[in-house]
Write a protein that holds these residues in place. Structure first.
Motif, short mmCIF file in Angstrom:
data_model
loop_
_atom_site.label_atom_id
_atom_site.label_comp_id
_atom_site.label_asym_id
_atom_site.label_seq_id
_atom_site.Cartn_x
_atom_site.Cartn_y
_atom_site.Cartn_z
N ALA A 196 51.45 66.41 33.40
CA ALA A 196 50.49 67.45 33.81
C ALA A 196 50.05 67.28 35.26
N LYS A 197 50.48 66.17 35.89
CA LYS A 197 50.11 65.88 37.28
C LYS A 197 48.59 65.85 37.45
N VAL A 198 47.95 65.14 36.52
CA VAL A 198 46.50 64.96 36.54
C VAL A 198 46.20 63.48 36.76
N GLU A 199 45.22 63.18 37.58
CA GLU A 199 44.82 61.78 37.78
C GLU A 199 44.20 61.26 36.49
N PHE A 200 44.58 60.03 36.11
CA PHE A 200 44.05 59.47 34.87
C PHE A 200 42.52 59.41 34.90
N GLY A 201 41.95 59.06 36.05
CA GLY A 201 40.50 59.01 36.17
C GLY A 201 39.85 60.36 35.93
N ASP A 202 40.46 61.43 36.45
CA ASP A 202 39.92 62.77 36.23
C ASP A 202 39.98 63.13 34.74
N HIS A 203 41.10 62.79 34.11
CA HIS A 203 41.24 63.05 32.67
C HIS A 203 40.17 62.30 31.89
N THR A 204 39.95 61.04 32.25
CA THR A 204 38.97 60.23 31.53
C THR A 204 37.57 60.79 31.67
N ARG A 205 37.18 61.10 32.90
CA ARG A 205 35.83 61.62 33.12
C ARG A 205 35.57 62.89 32.34
N PHE A 206 36.58 63.76 32.29
CA PHE A 206 36.39 65.06 31.65
C PHE A 206 36.49 64.96 30.13
N THR A 207 37.37 64.12 29.63
CA THR A 207 37.74 64.16 28.22
C THR A 207 36.87 63.31 27.32
N VAL A 208 36.42 62.15 27.81
CA VAL A 208 35.76 61.18 26.94
C VAL A 208 34.59 61.78 26.17
N LYS A 209 33.74 62.53 26.84
CA LYS A 209 32.55 63.08 26.15
C LYS A 209 32.94 64.02 25.02
N TRP A 210 33.97 64.84 25.24
CA TRP A 210 34.40 65.78 24.21
C TRP A 210 35.12 65.05 23.08
N ALA A 211 35.87 64.01 23.42
CA ALA A 211 36.57 63.23 22.40
C ALA A 211 35.58 62.47 21.53
N VAL A 212 34.52 61.93 22.14
CA VAL A 212 33.47 61.25 21.38
C VAL A 212 32.80 62.23 20.42
N LEU A 213 32.50 63.42 20.91
CA LEU A 213 31.86 64.44 20.07
C LEU A 213 32.75 64.79 18.88
N THR A 214 34.05 64.97 19.14
CA THR A 214 34.98 65.30 18.06
C THR A 214 35.05 64.19 17.03
N SER A 215 35.10 62.95 17.49
CA SER A 215 35.14 61.80 16.57
C SER A 215 33.89 61.76 15.70
N LEU A 216 32.73 62.03 16.30
CA LEU A 216 31.48 62.03 15.54
C LEU A 216 31.44 63.17 14.54
N VAL A 217 32.04 64.31 14.89
CA VAL A 217 32.11 65.42 13.95
C VAL A 217 32.91 65.02 12.71
N VAL A 218 34.06 64.35 12.93
CA VAL A 218 34.88 63.88 11.81
C VAL A 218 34.08 62.91 10.94
N LEU A 219 33.39 61.97 11.59
CA LEU A 219 32.62 60.97 10.85
C LEU A 219 31.48 61.62 10.06
N CYS A 220 30.74 62.51 10.71
CA CYS A 220 29.62 63.19 10.03
C CYS A 220 30.12 64.05 8.87
N ALA A 221 31.25 64.73 9.08
CA ALA A 221 31.82 65.55 8.00
C ALA A 221 32.21 64.68 6.81
N GLY A 222 32.77 63.50 7.11
CA GLY A 222 33.12 62.57 6.04
C GLY A 222 31.92 62.12 5.24
N VAL A 223 30.80 61.88 5.94
CA VAL A 223 29.57 61.47 5.27
C VAL A 223 29.01 62.63 4.44
#
Length: 472
Positions: free
Chosen positions: A440-467
């Protein structure tokens, strides 16, 4: 001491790549080497690196031949129908394009391999993002997060590792988790919708839709672009479109003409008469991967050799195809071997073990009856900062025993442990993510800064749904 230095090493690495003070490859090599000396084990650095390289060498080989294989499949036109279908759905609407990215990544993830998913997704969507001047980190974010949810398939890796580590059946982990994972996938699609709406607002109202749907003959395709981009009709190669706010009329350029041949319907590498052979070979390859008939590196090595030999019998043509994909091969394999230094030092010095012990020891006794939820929460940082093998075989059994002492079953612990996979797929220790950002010709740092918060939110959604569903 090793615990503090382990966290310091990871933090230093992340800060340097996110601030772009060092390249990921240099950071992955130099930072762990420095910390290895700092803990007084500099003399063993060579052993740690060789051990790390030996561990990741099969992964690097798999990625090398997988890139060649899928690169050839893209060259010969195997995925052109998918691209055309996506174009018909997406039109020129940024919102539809981002949602289409999420759907494509989720569908392709059914093969259980992140590298394959990212190669196909980026190859299909990258030209469209470029033409419409959309944010490429949006594409990498949505693709990685969607793949993270689907990575929990029993043949994807984490579920099988959890089952092996805790001696339970993989189906007993995965099947009950399907509702929670479905909610997680819906969350990714909702995220894609929101990010797509944001892109639509940023770019303004695009007017390429009519060019896509009102003149079906000849086929509408995207072809090479330079300083500007253009949407054109094949085979005439003429046509224009207009950008939205912030975009001028889309015009023809020369600088990147070769870069976007992947969707050119007249490219000389097309092999329409071999379409069903290539489709059958790909299906057979993916089926063999799922059934684990052979190690994945061996399957891709054989697949790449067959694909090259059948589609390009002449040696000069084979060399040309290999050379065309050499850039991606070198970038990705180089990143994997650099990551081997990082993981080798992290594991060899004992930092990972001390960090895991510290985290487990920091859990209050009062949290014992809730160890499944604790495991789900811990799976986010632990699978991000260490490999799946390290977490599932090193940390998970300890968490499971702590839970068992309070009446929490191993199955609940195992199900909770896969909740962090959406975040894990953007970890700097996951080789596939370098395929994603590299193509994608994206800097890994740019990907990390943008993605981590949304990925954390998605993971928490899966966990909360499981509970909420009573699964965890």
């Amino acid at each position: 001491m090793l615990t503090v230095l382990g966290f310091a090493m990871i933090a230093t690495f992340l800060v340097l790549i996110m601030t772009k003070k060092m390249s990921p490859i240099a950071s992955l090599v130099l930072i762990p080497a420095l910390f290895c000396v700092a803990v007084g084990q500099g003399a063993k650095l060579g052993d740690y690196v060789i051990e790390g390289v030996g561990t990741l060498a099969p992964t690097a080989a798999m990625l090398m031949f997988a890139i060649v294989y899928f690169g050839v499949m893209i060259d010969v036109g195997l995925f052109d129908p998918i691209v055309r279908a996506i174009l018909r759905f997406c039109k020129a609407d940024p919102m539809r394009i981002v949602v289409g990215t999420a759907l494509l990544a989720a569908i392709v993830s059914l093969d259980g391999d992140g590298s394959t998913t990212f190669m196909i997704t980026v190859s299909a969507m990258y030209p469209l993002y470029k033409r419409l001047k959309m944010s490429l980190v949006v594409m990498t974010c949505v693709a990685a997060t969607a793949n993270g949810v689907m990575n929990t398939l029993p043949w994807g890796g984490p579920t099988a590792r959890a089952a092996t580590a805790l001696k339970v059946d993989a189906a007993d982990i995965f099947v009950p988790m399907i509702p929670a994972l479905a909610v997680g996938l819906l969350a990714v699609i909702l995220l894609a919708f929101v990010l797509g709406r944001r892109e639509r607002k940023r770019l303004g109202t695009l007017t390429l839709d009519e060019a896509l749907v009102t003149e079906p003959e000849p086929e509408t395709v995207l072809v090479g672009a330079g300083g500007g981009d253009r949407l054109t009709k094949a085979p005439r190669g003429t046509g224009t479109g207009t950008g939205g706010a912030g975009g001028a009329d889309i015009a023809e350029g020369d600088d990147e003409e070769q870069e976007f041949k992947g969707l050119d319907p007249d490219r000389p590498t097309l092999r329409p008469k071999l379409y069903w052979f290539n489709a059958g070979l790909t299906v057979a390859l993916l089926a063999a991967m799922i059934l684990e008939l052979m190690p994945i590196p061996v399957l891709f090595l054989i697949g790449a050799a067959l694909a090259l030999t059948v589609n390009f019998p002449r040696m000069p043509d084979q060399r040309a195809r290999i050379a065309a994909h050499a850039d991606n091969v070198l970038n990705v394999s180089g990143m994997v071997f650099a990551a081997a230094v990082f993981t080798g030092v992290l594991t060899g010095t004992g930092m990972v073990e001390h960090m895991a012990d510290w985290l487990v020891g920091a859990i209050p006794d009062a949290m014992g009856p809730h160890m499944a939820v604790v495991t789900g929460v811990l799976s986010l940082p632990l699978t991000y900062f260490m490999s799946n093998d390290g977490f599932y075989f090193g940390v998970l059994p300890v968490l499971a025993e702590a839970g068992a002492a309070h009446g929490v079953s191993h199955l609940e612990i195992a199900r909770a442990s896969i909740a962090g996979q959406p975040l894990h797929m953007s970890s700097p220790l996951v080789p596939a993510v370098y395929v994603l950002v590299g193509m994608a010709k994206v800097e890994f740092g740019d990907h990390t800064r943008f993605t981590v918060k949304w990925a954390v939110l998605t993971s928490l959604v899966v966990l909360c749904a499981g509970v909420l569903f009573g699964i965890i």
